[in-house]
Design a protein around this motif. Structure first.
Motif, PDB file in Angstrom:
ATOM      1  N   GLY A   1       4.236  -7.279   8.407  1.00  0.00           N
ATOM      2  CA  GLY A   1       3.049  -7.770   7.447  1.00  0.00           C
ATOM      3  C   GLY A   1       3.144  -9.368   7.827  1.00  0.00           C
ATOM      4  O   GLY A   1       3.844 -10.006   7.810  1.00  0.00           O
TER       5      GLY A   1
ATOM      6  N   GLY B   1       0.675 -12.649   5.391  1.00  0.00           N
ATOM      7  CA  GLY B   1      -0.449 -12.964   4.535  1.00  0.00           C
ATOM      8  C   GLY B   1      -0.710 -14.320   4.846  1.00  0.00           C
ATOM      9  O   GLY B   1      -0.460 -14.941   5.901  1.00  0.00           O
ATOM     10  N   ALA B   2      -1.315 -14.961   3.810  1.00  0.00           N
ATOM     11  CA  ALA B   2      -1.793 -16.420   3.958  1.00  0.00           C
ATOM     12  C   ALA B   2      -0.584 -17.345   4.064  1.00  0.00           C
ATOM     13  O   ALA B   2      -0.742 -18.375   4.753  1.00  0.00           O
ATOM     14  CB  ALA B   2      -2.510 -16.704   2.681  1.00  0.00           C
TER      15      ALA B   2
ATOM     16  N   ALA C   1       2.801 -16.027   4.208  1.00  0.00           N
ATOM     17  CA  ALA C   1       4.194 -15.419   4.664  1.00  0.00           C
ATOM     18  C   ALA C   1       4.070 -14.376   5.805  1.00  0.00           C
ATOM     19  O   ALA C   1       3.070 -14.119   6.014  1.00  0.00           O
ATOM     20  CB  ALA C   1       4.766 -14.724   3.279  1.00  0.00           C
TER      21      ALA C   1
ATOM     22  N   LYS D   1      10.684 -11.448   3.251  1.00  0.00           N
ATOM     23  CA  LYS D   1       9.422 -12.254   3.180  1.00  0.00           C
ATOM     24  C   LYS D   1       9.748 -13.728   3.555  1.00  0.00           C
ATOM     25  O   LYS D   1      10.541 -14.259   2.769  1.00  0.00           O
ATOM     26  CB  LYS D   1       8.730 -11.874   1.731  1.00  0.00           C
ATOM     27  CG  LYS D   1       7.539 -12.600   1.857  1.00  0.00           C
ATOM     28  CD  LYS D   1       6.552 -12.237   0.515  1.00  0.00           C
ATOM     29  CE  LYS D   1       5.478 -13.002   0.083  1.00  0.00           C
ATOM     30  NZ  LYS D   1       4.753 -12.193  -0.789  1.00  0.00           N
TER      31      LYS D   1
ATOM     32  N   PRO E   1      13.321  -4.412  -1.088  1.00  0.00           N
ATOM     33  CA  PRO E   1      13.302  -3.276  -0.502  1.00  0.00           C
ATOM     34  C   PRO E   1      12.275  -3.003   0.524  1.00  0.00           C
ATOM     35  O   PRO E   1      11.002  -3.621   0.362  1.00  0.00           O
ATOM     36  CB  PRO E   1      13.256  -2.273  -1.702  1.00  0.00           C
ATOM     37  CG  PRO E   1      12.475  -3.007  -2.820  1.00  0.00           C
ATOM     38  CD  PRO E   1      12.780  -4.531  -2.429  1.00  0.00           C
TER      39      PRO E   1
ATOM     40  N   MET F   1       9.547  -1.010   2.447  1.00  0.00           N
ATOM     41  CA  MET F   1       8.465  -0.127   2.109  1.00  0.00           C
ATOM     42  C   MET F   1       7.819   0.178   3.440  1.00  0.00           C
ATOM     43  O   MET F   1       7.115  -0.439   3.973  1.00  0.00           O
ATOM     44  CB  MET F   1       7.208  -0.596   1.261  1.00  0.00           C
ATOM     45  CG  MET F   1       8.067  -1.194  -0.244  1.00  0.00           C
ATOM     46  SD  MET F   1       8.498   0.309  -1.259  1.00  0.00           S
ATOM     47  CE  MET F   1       7.048   0.856  -2.002  1.00  0.00           C
TER      48      MET F   1
ATOM     49  N   GLY G   1      -4.131  -4.648  -0.584  1.00  0.00           N
ATOM     50  CA  GLY G   1      -2.940  -5.249   0.237  1.00  0.00           C
ATOM     51  C   GLY G   1      -1.724  -5.624  -0.360  1.00  0.00           C
ATOM     52  O   GLY G   1      -0.798  -5.829   0.332  1.00  0.00           O
ATOM     53  N   ASN G   2      -1.703  -5.337  -1.914  1.00  0.00           N
ATOM     54  CA  ASN G   2      -0.160  -5.804  -2.415  1.00  0.00           C
ATOM     55  C   ASN G   2      -0.010  -4.223  -3.002  1.00  0.00           C
ATOM     56  O   ASN G   2       1.026  -4.376  -3.866  1.00  0.00           O
ATOM     57  CB  ASN G   2      -0.539  -7.049  -3.423  1.00  0.00           C
ATOM     58  CG  ASN G   2      -0.684  -8.204  -2.799  1.00  0.00           C
ATOM     59  OD1 ASN G   2      -0.067  -8.372  -1.868  1.00  0.00           O
ATOM     60  ND2 ASN G   2      -1.326  -9.052  -3.520  1.00  0.00           N
TER      61      ASN G   2
ATOM     62  N   ASP H   1       3.946  -8.531  -4.745  1.00  0.00           N
ATOM     63  CA  ASP H   1       3.357 -10.080  -4.441  1.00  0.00           C
ATOM     64  C   ASP H   1       3.133 -10.891  -5.688  1.00  0.00           C
ATOM     65  O   ASP H   1       2.123 -10.588  -6.384  1.00  0.00           O
ATOM     66  CB  ASP H   1       2.302 -10.032  -3.512  1.00  0.00           C
ATOM     67  CG  ASP H   1       1.828 -11.406  -3.006  1.00  0.00           C
ATOM     68  OD1 ASP H   1       2.572 -12.269  -3.332  1.00  0.00           O
ATOM     69  OD2 ASP H   1       0.874 -11.640  -2.376  1.00  0.00           O
TER      70      ASP H   1
ATOM     71  N   GLY I   1      -6.420  -9.656   4.708  1.00  0.00           N
ATOM     72  CA  GLY I   1      -5.631  -9.423   3.373  1.00  0.00           C
ATOM     73  C   GLY I   1      -5.204 -10.795   2.662  1.00  0.00           C
ATOM     74  O   GLY I   1      -4.234 -10.870   2.067  1.00  0.00           O
TER      75      GLY I   1
ATOM     76  N   SER J   1      -4.911 -13.868   0.668  1.00  0.00           N
ATOM     77  CA  SER J   1      -5.242 -14.290  -0.842  1.00  0.00           C
ATOM     78  C   SER J   1      -6.136 -15.669  -0.924  1.00  0.00           C
ATOM     79  O   SER J   1      -5.905 -16.551  -0.138  1.00  0.00           O
ATOM     80  CB  SER J   1      -4.233 -14.562  -1.478  1.00  0.00           C
ATOM     81  OG  SER J   1      -3.669 -13.215  -1.735  1.00  0.00           O
TER      82      SER J   1
HETATM   83  N1  LIG Z   1       8.618  -4.975   0.918  1.00  0.00           N
HETATM   84  C1  LIG Z   1       7.859  -4.871   1.690  1.00  0.00           C
HETATM   85  N2  LIG Z   1       7.906  -3.805   2.876  1.00  0.00           N
HETATM   86  C2  LIG Z   1       7.051  -3.598   3.861  1.00  0.00           C
HETATM   87  N3  LIG Z   1       5.861  -4.341   4.056  1.00  0.00           N
HETATM   88  C3  LIG Z   1       5.799  -5.315   3.112  1.00  0.00           C
HETATM   89  C4  LIG Z   1       6.567  -5.704   2.082  1.00  0.00           C
HETATM   90  N4  LIG Z   1       5.970  -6.652   1.531  1.00  0.00           N
HETATM   91  C5  LIG Z   1       5.128  -6.953   2.087  1.00  0.00           C
HETATM   92  N5  LIG Z   1       4.638  -6.210   3.006  1.00  0.00           N
HETATM   93  C6  LIG Z   1       3.443  -6.322   4.099  1.00  0.00           C
HETATM   94  O1  LIG Z   1       3.229  -7.610   4.207  1.00  0.00           O
HETATM   95  C7  LIG Z   1       1.962  -8.089   3.930  1.00  0.00           C
HETATM   96  C8  LIG Z   1       1.787  -9.553   3.387  1.00  0.00           C
HETATM   97  O2  LIG Z   1       2.933  -9.641   2.258  1.00  0.00           O
HETATM   98  P1  LIG Z   1       2.538 -10.310   1.055  1.00  0.00           P
HETATM   99  O3  LIG Z   1       1.072  -9.982   0.442  1.00  0.00           O
HETATM  100  O4  LIG Z   1       3.432 -10.377   0.103  1.00  0.00           O
HETATM  101  O5  LIG Z   1       2.118 -11.580   1.821  1.00  0.00           O
HETATM  102  P2  LIG Z   1       1.388 -12.832   1.210  1.00  0.00           P
HETATM  103  O6  LIG Z   1       1.574 -14.044   1.985  1.00  0.00           O
HETATM  104  O7  LIG Z   1       1.913 -13.251  -0.201  1.00  0.00           O
HETATM  105  O8  LIG Z   1      -0.060 -12.421   1.354  1.00  0.00           O
HETATM  106  P3  LIG Z   1      -1.077 -12.592   0.241  1.00  0.00           P
HETATM  107  O9  LIG Z   1      -1.189 -13.788  -0.247  1.00  0.00           O
HETATM  108  O10 LIG Z   1      -2.373 -12.790   1.332  1.00  0.00           O
HETATM  109  O11 LIG Z   1      -1.464 -11.617  -0.280  1.00  0.00           O
HETATM  110  C9  LIG Z   1       1.411  -7.021   2.954  1.00  0.00           C
HETATM  111  O12 LIG Z   1       0.259  -6.699   2.901  1.00  0.00           O
HETATM  112  C10 LIG Z   1       2.252  -5.705   3.411  1.00  0.00           C
HETATM  113  O13 LIG Z   1       1.529  -5.134   4.584  1.00  0.00           O
END
Ligand SMILES: Nc1ncnc2c1ncn2[C@@H]1O[C@H](COP(=O)(O)OP(=O)(O)OP(=O)(O)O)[C@@H](O)[C@H]1O
Length: 742
Positions: free
Chosen positions: A35, A37-38, A40, A57, A104, A106, A155-156, A169, A345, A347
């Motif tokens: 995964g 995101g913005a 991470a 992450k 953990p 997922m 997405g979260n 998140d 997805g 943020s």
């Molecule tokens: N513990 C996990 N197990 C499996 N997949 C995960 C886990 N945590 C996050 N992901 C995947 O990674 C993606 C991005 O994670 P996350 O939303 O935490 O990143 P982010 O940079 O904070 O994104 P955003 O700010 O855009 O929401 C999630 O949408 C999910 O698909």
């Protein structure tokens, strides 16, 4: 490297015994990217000491708005969370400029990913009900603990292989009991625009846990449709729509497959007045949730037969790369832009002010009808957002083969008016102020808001409101979410290098599409509701057509190419004739009694009338073929000219009895008077005049001869065409008759 936050945890909840996780990066073997995101990238990883699968992450600290203290506090909060429906951080630590958060794993990823890959039109109600109920339990817990999540969205919401649902998140979560800096941050914009509550969007007005309830309602729509409302629009537009439009919801007609209870529950969440929204505790008691089945029954079945998460993510990355390539096309800029934030997805708490302003510049008039008609908008959005990446994903199930539309609107630059900000979507001062407030708030919030150069210019122009739309800014930025040196080699194989390879591949894949789209977008549309009313309102439909901006030239060219006749200021083209068929009668104010609006045009009217007088013209020819339209006027022209010339010659001949002329018999040039004869009559007062007239006669005779030849040829041609037409119609009749006989 330093340890941050709690170091204990266990299996994502209370189910497994607490385990200590080390804060040593070398204890973790990062495997596939699962995964991003913005800010991470998330990896499946092995915690080597216990050989346990975890998720890591990797947050790029340079991309986070928060300072290290905030992040440390965030991590501490995360480690204290203890609820089966909330993802808990086992531990977190800094590796150079990255924060690693161990969680953990997922195994089925987020609901958003799942929809993208297999359910582009959303889940069924039983699955939605369970997912929402589990999420609401998490929210209820967080609210009770004094937290606002602030980023509730599909997405979260993470799923594991047993169908267990967890809210993830906390990158943007705020503690309601915080004071000082943290408290103030609640007056800034945090969240993802499509999911953001109106009060969150309103700079200066505070908000509370009810903002999560709004986001929860939007998430319900997202799970039901496969996308959030307004997701196809740029953030600025979403902002305005959220504040101006009636709240989105499940439509009683369109969303027939969903129960009344579900619709009611969503409507309760999406009330603009936050005080009228239920608390999470109260909402949990809504009858809709009483029917929820256990996750292992209604959720687990969603990922039967799907490939492993990392393979799905890879497929999605390829599609994202293609999308990014698509974004390079200036003409598709807005479409690509509006899709990108949602599809990734991403943020909005990583909103880039420059991006926002540039996107605001792309707001167009043609979207604005949508503002007053949210349902229609939603419908069109539904079509468009299921396009592109979702549909082509190899693991598609439910909607494979369904029709798909890529909504790319031709450039209607002229109809936009002077500025994107002066479009109806933000036509009044209130809207402008709102946008300015918003940008200012974001600018204040963002430490890195530049004070000079292009960015600054653009900020100024926002308040001036007029030049924004003209700024052609390369908006798209590839948001890389990981920095290289900190990442082990194995990780790079799955991230940056691979991503850039994918990007290249995606670009070439997208190349053809891009070409096609470019063509489609720029291709002038010469008919359609936008243009016809304008034409119809003109004095005459056959008056020269003024098209809008970009394709005026091409239209002119086309008009010239299809020119049938010019009479004074009237120009009639075969295109006009075609258009006439499409013009709704009511749209033509000055229709003649003859029925067809084009008869108003002298030229066309005459032709039609006279062509009907042509002997032997089968009545069918008017609607069957285009040749009579082009041949008949020509013939008539020749005929008229010849007749006039004949008349003239006849009168001349009558007035010149002395001259030997033999016109009528053989059509050859007349015998000119001998020189001696001319000399003899030189005394005559009329001699000069006669000479001139003789010359004129000769000239006219020659011309008449050629016209007669031409006329004969045209007659022949016409005869042949008539024969062909007769043959064609008798063939047609023959077919009809044959069928009947048989
Ligand atoms: N513990 C996990 N197990 C499996 N997949 C995960 C886990 N945590 C996050 N992901 C995947 O990674 C993606 C991005 O994670 P996350 O939303 O935490 O990143 P982010 O940079 O904070 O994104 P955003 O700010 O855009 O929401 C999630 O949408 C999910 O698909």
């Amino acid at each position: 490297m330093g340890r941050m936050g709690g170091g204990v945890g266990g299996g994502g909840g209370r189910a497994t015994s607490p385990r200590l996780y080390s804060a040593n990066a070398s204890d973790y073997r990062l495997l596939e990217e699962v995964g991003y995101g913005a800010s991470a990238t998330v990896y499946r990883a092995i915690y080597i000491p216990s050989n346990e699968v975890v998720a890591v992450k990797c947050l790029d600290l340079d991309r986070c708005n928060s300072n290290l203290d905030d992040i440390r506090r965030e991590a501490q909060t995360m480690s204290l969370i203890d609820h089966p429906n909330v993802i808990r951080a086992f531990c977190s630590f800094v590796v150079d400029r990255n924060l690693w958060v161990v969680m953990p794993f997922m195994a089925e990823g987020s609901c958003l990913h799942l929809m993208k890959i297999a359910y582009p039109d959303g889940f069924d109600e039983p699955a939605i009900c369970t997912i929402l109920k589990e999420t609401l339990k998490a929210l209820e817990y967080l609210h009770r603990q004094g937290h606002i999540h602030r980023d509730v969205k599909a997405g979260n919401i993470l799923l594991d292989s047993n169908g267990v649902v967890k809210l993830a998140d906390f990158g943007v979560s705020a503690c309601m009991f915080d004071t000082g800096e943290r408290q103030r941050s609640r007056n800034t914009f945090v969240g993802t625009p499509c999911w953001m509550a109106p009060e969150v969007l309103q700079p200066g007005s505070g908000y509370n846990s009810k903002a999560d309830i709004w986001s929860f309602g939007i998430t319900a729509l997202e799970l039901a449709h496969g996308h959030a409302p307004f997701s196809k629009y740029p953030p600025m537009k979403v902002l305005l729509m959220t504040m101006q439009n009636a709240p989105p919801g499940l439509d009683y007609d369109r969303d027939k497959k969903f129960s009344k209870l579900f619709k009611e529950m969503v409507a309760m969440c999406l009330v603009k007045d936050q005080t009228k929204r239920p608390t999470s505790e109260k909402l949990l008691k809504h009858s809709f949730f009483k029917q929820a089945k256990p996750p292992e029954v209604s959720v687990k079945k969603l990922f039967d037969d799907l490939p492993p998460l990392w393979n799905r993510v890879k497929a999605l990355q390829l599609k994202d790369a293609a999308q990014l390539a698509l974004k390079r096309m200036p003409s598709a800029e807005q479409e690509a832009l509006s899709q990108s934030e949602y599809q990734r997805g991403v943020s909005a708490w990583n909103f880039d002010v420059e991006d926002l302003k540039a996107q605001a510049a792309l707001i167009r008039d043609d979207d604005d009808d949508v503002i007053s008609e949210p349902k229609e908008e939603d419908e069109s959005m539904r079509t468009s957002s299921t396009s592109s990446s979702y549909k082509e994903a190899s693991y598609h199930r439910s909607s494979l083969g369904k029709g798909e539309t890529s909504e790319i609107v031709p450039d209607q630059s002229e109809s936009q008016g002077e500025s994107g900000l002066s479009s109806p979507g933000c036509s009044n001062q209130k809207d402008k102020d709102l946008l300015n407030d918003f940008v200012a708030a974001r600018c204040d919030e963002k430490l890195g808001c530049r004070k000079n150069g292009i960015v600054n210019d653009r900020i100024v122009s926002t308040s001036e409101t007029d030049s924004l739309s003209k700024a052609k800014i390369p908006i798209m930025k590839l948001r890389q979410t990981h920095s290289g040196p900190l990442v082990p080699n194995v990780l790079l194989g799955h991230s940056q290098s691979e991503r850039s390879r994918n990007l290249e591949r995606g670009e070439s894949e997208a190349g053809q599409l891009a070409e096609k789209t470019k063509f489609d977008v720029r291709k002038p549309s010469l008919s359609g509701p936008l243009l016809l009313p304008n034409r119809a309102s003109a004095n005459s439909l056959s008056a020269p057509i003024k098209s809008s901006g970009g394709f005026r030239d091409s239209l002119d060219d086309k008009s010239k190419a299809n020119l049938v006749q010019i009479k004074g200021r009237f120009s009639v083209t075969s295109e006009n004739l075609d258009l006439a068929k499409d013009i709704p009668l009511g749209a033509v104010p000055l229709r003649s009694s003859q029925g067809s609006p084009l008869r108003k045009s002298a030229s066309v009217g005459d032709w039609r009338f006279e062509s009907k007088q042509m002997p032997g013209t089968p009545p069918k020819e008017h609607n069957n073929s285009s040749f009579p339209v082009s041949v008949v006027p020509h013939l008539q022209n020749l005929f008229q000219q010849t007749a006039l010339q004949q008349e003239l010659i006849a009168s001349l001949l009558n007035s010149l009895p002395v001259v030997e002329v033999d016109v009528a018999q053989n059509g050859k040039s007349p015998t000119l008077p001998r020189t001696s004869e001319i000399t003899e009559s030189s005394d005559s007062a009329a001699s000069q005049r006669e000479r001139l007239l003789l010359l004129k006669i000769t000239e006219l005779q020659a011309r008449m001869q050629s016209l007669t030849d031409e006329l004969n040829q045209e007659k022949l041609k016409y005869k042949r065409l008539q024969q062909q037409l007769n043959a064609f119609s008798s063939q047609e009749n023959g077919y009809g008759g044959g069928g009947g006989d048989a």
